[in-house]
Design a protein around this motif. Structure first.
Motif, PDB file in Angstrom:
ATOM      1  N   ALA A   1       0.803  -1.227   0.000  1.00 51.15           N
ATOM      2  CA  ALA A   1       0.000   0.000   0.000  1.00 51.15           C
ATOM      3  C   ALA A   1       0.837   1.280   0.000  1.00 51.15           C
ATOM      4  O   ALA A   1       0.567   2.202  -0.777  1.00 51.15           O
ATOM      5  CB  ALA A   1      -0.955  -0.006   1.190  1.00 51.15           C
ATOM      6  N   ALA A   2       1.851   1.355   0.868  1.00 51.01           N
ATOM      7  CA  ALA A   2       2.626   2.590   0.966  1.00 51.01           C
ATOM      8  C   ALA A   2       3.413   2.904  -0.313  1.00 51.01           C
ATOM      9  O   ALA A   2       3.336   4.026  -0.826  1.00 51.01           O
ATOM     10  CB  ALA A   2       3.548   2.544   2.183  1.00 51.01           C
ATOM     11  N   PRO A   3       4.193   1.949  -0.869  1.00 51.51           N
ATOM     12  CA  PRO A   3       4.892   2.273  -2.121  1.00 51.51           C
ATOM     13  C   PRO A   3       3.943   2.483  -3.301  1.00 51.51           C
ATOM     14  O   PRO A   3       4.230   3.282  -4.194  1.00 51.51           O
ATOM     15  CB  PRO A   3       5.820   1.073  -2.349  1.00 51.51           C
ATOM     16  N   PHE A   4       2.797   1.773  -3.323  1.00 54.46           N
ATOM     17  CA  PHE A   4       1.802   2.039  -4.356  1.00 54.46           C
ATOM     18  C   PHE A   4       1.318   3.484  -4.266  1.00 54.46           C
ATOM     19  O   PHE A   4       0.932   4.091  -5.260  1.00 54.46           O
ATOM     20  CB  PHE A   4       0.594   1.100  -4.204  1.00 54.46           C
TER      21      PHE A   4
ATOM     22  N   THR B   1      10.596  -6.747   3.894  1.00 57.10           N
ATOM     23  CA  THR B   1      11.830  -6.123   3.424  1.00 57.10           C
ATOM     24  C   THR B   1      11.861  -6.019   1.900  1.00 57.10           C
ATOM     25  O   THR B   1      12.258  -4.997   1.338  1.00 57.10           O
ATOM     26  CB  THR B   1      13.049  -6.935   3.904  1.00 57.10           C
ATOM     27  N   LEU B   2      11.440  -7.077   1.239  1.00 60.99           N
ATOM     28  CA  LEU B   2      11.546  -7.143  -0.217  1.00 60.99           C
ATOM     29  C   LEU B   2      10.466  -6.338  -0.939  1.00 60.99           C
ATOM     30  O   LEU B   2      10.699  -5.851  -2.045  1.00 60.99           O
ATOM     31  CB  LEU B   2      11.481  -8.609  -0.670  1.00 60.99           C
ATOM     32  N   THR B   3       9.292  -6.189  -0.334  1.00 63.78           N
ATOM     33  CA  THR B   3       8.157  -5.569  -1.027  1.00 63.78           C
ATOM     34  C   THR B   3       8.449  -4.161  -1.536  1.00 63.78           C
ATOM     35  O   THR B   3       8.286  -3.891  -2.732  1.00 63.78           O
ATOM     36  CB  THR B   3       6.906  -5.571  -0.137  1.00 63.78           C
ATOM     37  N   PRO B   4       8.855  -3.201  -0.665  1.00 59.15           N
ATOM     38  CA  PRO B   4       9.114  -1.855  -1.189  1.00 59.15           C
ATOM     39  C   PRO B   4      10.252  -1.822  -2.200  1.00 59.15           C
ATOM     40  O   PRO B   4      10.253  -0.993  -3.114  1.00 59.15           O
ATOM     41  CB  PRO B   4       9.463  -1.035   0.068  1.00 59.15           C
ATOM     42  N   PHE B   5      11.207  -2.736  -2.058  1.00 59.44           N
ATOM     43  CA  PHE B   5      12.325  -2.803  -3.016  1.00 59.44           C
ATOM     44  C   PHE B   5      11.812  -3.194  -4.405  1.00 59.44           C
ATOM     45  O   PHE B   5      12.170  -2.573  -5.405  1.00 59.44           O
ATOM     46  CB  PHE B   5      13.361  -3.809  -2.523  1.00 59.44           C
TER      47      PHE B   5
ATOM     48  N   GLY C   1      12.419   2.953  -2.287  1.00 60.17           N
ATOM     49  CA  GLY C   1      12.026   1.585  -1.966  1.00 60.17           C
ATOM     50  C   GLY C   1      13.173   0.780  -1.393  1.00 60.17           C
ATOM     51  O   GLY C   1      13.000   0.006  -0.451  1.00 60.17           O
ATOM     52  N   ALA C   2      14.369   0.977  -1.957  1.00 62.14           N
ATOM     53  CA  ALA C   2      15.544   0.239  -1.478  1.00 62.14           C
ATOM     54  C   ALA C   2      15.918   0.656  -0.056  1.00 62.14           C
ATOM     55  O   ALA C   2      16.242  -0.186   0.790  1.00 62.14           O
ATOM     56  CB  ALA C   2      16.720   0.476  -2.420  1.00 62.14           C
ATOM     57  N   ILE C   3      15.844   1.971   0.208  1.00 66.78           N
ATOM     58  CA  ILE C   3      16.174   2.468   1.549  1.00 66.78           C
ATOM     59  C   ILE C   3      15.128   2.006   2.556  1.00 66.78           C
ATOM     60  O   ILE C   3      15.449   1.549   3.658  1.00 66.78           O
ATOM     61  CB  ILE C   3      16.281   4.006   1.545  1.00 66.78           C
ATOM     62  N   ALA C   4      13.837   2.129   2.184  1.00 69.61           N
ATOM     63  CA  ALA C   4      12.756   1.710   3.085  1.00 69.61           C
ATOM     64  C   ALA C   4      12.831   0.216   3.375  1.00 69.61           C
ATOM     65  O   ALA C   4      12.466  -0.239   4.469  1.00 69.61           O
ATOM     66  CB  ALA C   4      11.399   2.064   2.487  1.00 69.61           C
ATOM     67  N   ALA C   5      13.313  -0.560   2.396  1.00 71.78           N
ATOM     68  CA  ALA C   5      13.433  -2.015   2.591  1.00 71.78           C
ATOM     69  C   ALA C   5      14.392  -2.335   3.736  1.00 71.78           C
ATOM     70  O   ALA C   5      14.213  -3.330   4.454  1.00 71.78           O
ATOM     71  CB  ALA C   5      13.910  -2.674   1.300  1.00 71.78           C
ATOM     72  N   ILE C   6      15.412  -1.483   3.921  1.00 74.43           N
ATOM     73  CA  ILE C   6      16.377  -1.720   4.998  1.00 74.43           C
ATOM     74  C   ILE C   6      15.691  -1.618   6.356  1.00 74.43           C
ATOM     75  O   ILE C   6      16.034  -2.337   7.304  1.00 74.43           O
ATOM     76  CB  ILE C   6      17.549  -0.716   4.900  1.00 74.43           C
ATOM     77  N   TYR C   7      14.694  -0.730   6.447  1.00 71.91           N
ATOM     78  CA  TYR C   7      13.924  -0.585   7.696  1.00 71.91           C
ATOM     79  C   TYR C   7      13.301  -1.925   8.081  1.00 71.91           C
ATOM     80  O   TYR C   7      13.393  -2.366   9.230  1.00 71.91           O
ATOM     81  CB  TYR C   7      12.841   0.479   7.496  1.00 71.91           C
ATOM     82  N   TRP C   8      12.662  -2.585   7.102  1.00 71.89           N
ATOM     83  CA  TRP C   8      12.000  -3.864   7.387  1.00 71.89           C
ATOM     84  C   TRP C   8      13.020  -4.959   7.660  1.00 71.89           C
ATOM     85  O   TRP C   8      12.773  -5.865   8.470  1.00 71.89           O
ATOM     86  CB  TRP C   8      11.086  -4.251   6.221  1.00 71.89           C
ATOM     87  N   LEU C   9      14.188  -4.868   7.015  1.00 69.88           N
ATOM     88  CA  LEU C   9      15.251  -5.825   7.295  1.00 69.88           C
ATOM     89  C   LEU C   9      15.736  -5.678   8.730  1.00 69.88           C
ATOM     90  O   LEU C   9      15.975  -6.670   9.430  1.00 69.88           O
ATOM     91  CB  LEU C   9      16.418  -5.620   6.323  1.00 69.88           C
TER      92      LEU C   9
END
Length: 496
Positions: free
Chosen positions: A30-33, A168-172, A282-290
């Motif tokens: 939802a957020a990256p969409f 982690t992977l979704t926003p990426f 997306g790549a930076i935000a993915a680190i948050y979930w990681l």
């Protein structure tokens, strides 16, 4: 017969692991969409976050009904219904790329809301119903399949790890498919992810249909519902914990969601990354979930010795410090994006090619930008890369990500342990009221839609970093809950 049962359980366990991952995958779409819809509505952060709001709003309506479904029709049927609903929700979101882009429905301030946006929001709400039901099913089902005890808990922790990995992977993936948000960007750009998600749900539906699931809590005919003299609302620490869950989910979603919008915004208001902002965000935000995955792993290792209360206090203070540093660090203080995330020459070449610039001119431009006049391709550059002619030479430089972004993603280490900590503290001493409280907590996941929406309104009005003062206030409440609010002052209420 025993071996056949074990094989059946193994298939069911693997399937539930996939579903556990899909919960995070569908939720984090939802957020990256939202960056797509934000681009469609002149950079409105509030409208961009509406899909996320609809996704979490479903929890308010489905939290308690989902629990009732478990009692009346069991885990298996509830899971099957949830997966069918998930396919419908994802399909509805895809349909927003096919219909309604030219049909205005109503006015919202300066914006004309189009039919395709309404279709998308409906799909997001349906997906929210799906993940709410699955959240209610997956944890107890894995516990049952593992036979309870340590084995059941181990399966739940493994499922939780896959859930974090998927988040982690979704926003990426979404960012990679979107690249740079332009006026032409639409839901069709992310259609592959929607079809993959539908395929996984369909496959899981088929597998679960043929697997026997134990149903110890299935309500039998003629069973009378027990009436209690009190409720979870009678306990102060539980009520404050319910508020804490509402606030926590808003923090967890709001931090990376707003960060993604900030990095995707190429204007002076945003991070100013001219090209590939959505992919970089997306790549930076993915680190948050990681980092949430890392935090949960650490918490699992120390929880036997460090109490939930101490963990909640420490991570709340730490997160407040991280967010304050992010707010006060100037935007021009940053680090260059690594070449494996963004290759300036390769990306610029692609944009110039798609804008209609001949290959010989592209080679000359790469060698010496000042020697080539691109004014004849201004329209193509704006449509393809959202670039003005005078900005194209800057695209050859590696973009910088504000250092504040990295302090915000570090908050993932902190938010990772908050749900478990708040839940454990809030249900302590509840006894027979615990099950009822669980349904209430599931409803409060709606905070993941409400608070980020408020934060986007603040971002529109005062700027992205200023909106994080809302996060500071929310974290301050969790700190108060850990210090004072979690104490059970209603021990006189019988709970056996």
């Amino acid at each position: 017969m025993e071996q056949q049962k074990k094989n059946s359980n193994l298939v069911a366990i693997i399937t539930m692991f996939f579903i556990f991952a899909m919960i995070s995958f569908v939720t984090n779409l939802a957020a990256p969409f939202g960056t797509i819809w934000k681009g469609q509505y002149a950079g409105s952060n509030t409208l961009g976050m509406m899909g996320n709001m609809m996704n979490f709003l479903a929890y308010l309506f489905m939290g308690i009904p989902a629990g009732n479904m478990l009692v009346k029709i069991g885990y298996k049927k509830t899971a099957l219904i949830a997966m069918a609903v998930g396919v419908l929700g994802l399909l509805t979101q895809y349909l927003s790329s096919l219909f309604g882009a030219e049909t205005g429905v109503f006015s919202f301030g300066d914006y004309t809301i189009m039919l395709n946006f309404i279709i998308y929001l409906l799909g997001a709400f349906i997906c929210g119903i799906c993940v709410c039901m699955l959240n209610t099913v997956v944890n107890p089902m894995l516990n049952l399949l593992g036979g309870g005890g340590n084995k059941g808990n181990q399966l739940i922790q493994t499922g939780g790890a896959l859930n974090s990995l998927s988040g982690t992977l979704t926003p990426f993936f979404v960012g990679a498919l979107i690249g740079t948000v332009t006026s032409k960007t639409s839901m069709s750009n992310v259609a592959p992810l929607l079809f993959i998600a539908m395929g996984v749900f369909a496959a899981a539906f088929i597998v679960i249909s043929f697997v026997a699931i134990p149903e110890p809590h299935l309500q039998k005919g003629g069973t009378k519902k027990e009436k209690f003299s009190h409720s979870p609302w009678s306990f102060r620490h539980t009520v404050m914990g319910v508020i804490g869950i509402f606030i926590y989910v808003g923090i967890e979603i709001g931090i990376p969601g707003t960060l993604n919008f900030y990095l995707s915004d190429a204007t002076d208001k945003g991070a100013g990354i001219l090209i590939n902002g959505a992919a970089i965000g997306g790549a930076i935000a993915a680190i948050y979930w990681l980092l949430m995955l890392v935090g949960r792993t650490i918490s699992s290792a120390i929880s036997g010795k460090v109490s939930s209360r101490v963990q909640l206090i420490v991570v709340s203070v730490t997160a407040i410090v991280f967010v304050l540093i992010a707010i006060f660090t100037p935007k021009n203080v940053g680090v260059e994006v690594p070449s494996f995330i963004y290759n300036p020459v390769s990306k610029t070449t692609g944009i110039l090619t798609n804008a209609g610039v001949p290959a010989d001119k592209i080679d000359a431009f790469i060698a010496n930008p000042a020697s080539v006049d691109l004014s004849a391709y201004a329209e193509g550059l704006m449509a393809e890369g959202n670039l003005k002619v005078e900005d194209v030479p800057n695209s050859l430089n590696a973009p910088k990500v504000p250092i504040s972004a990295f302090f915000l993603i570090l908050c993932g280490l902190c938010t990772s342990v908050m749900w478990g900590g708040i839940f454990n503290l809030a249900v302590e001493g509840l006894g027979k009221y615990t099950a009822q409280a669980s349904g209430i907590f599931m409803m409060m996941v709606v905070g993941g839609g409400v608070l980020p929406l408020i934060q986007q309104g603040l971002a529109d009005a005062f700027g992205y970093m200023a909106s994080y003062w809302l996060i500071i206030a929310a974290l301050a409440y969790l700190l108060y809950y850990g210090l004072v609010g979690c104490k059970n002052v209603n021990k006189n209420i019988p709970v056996e």
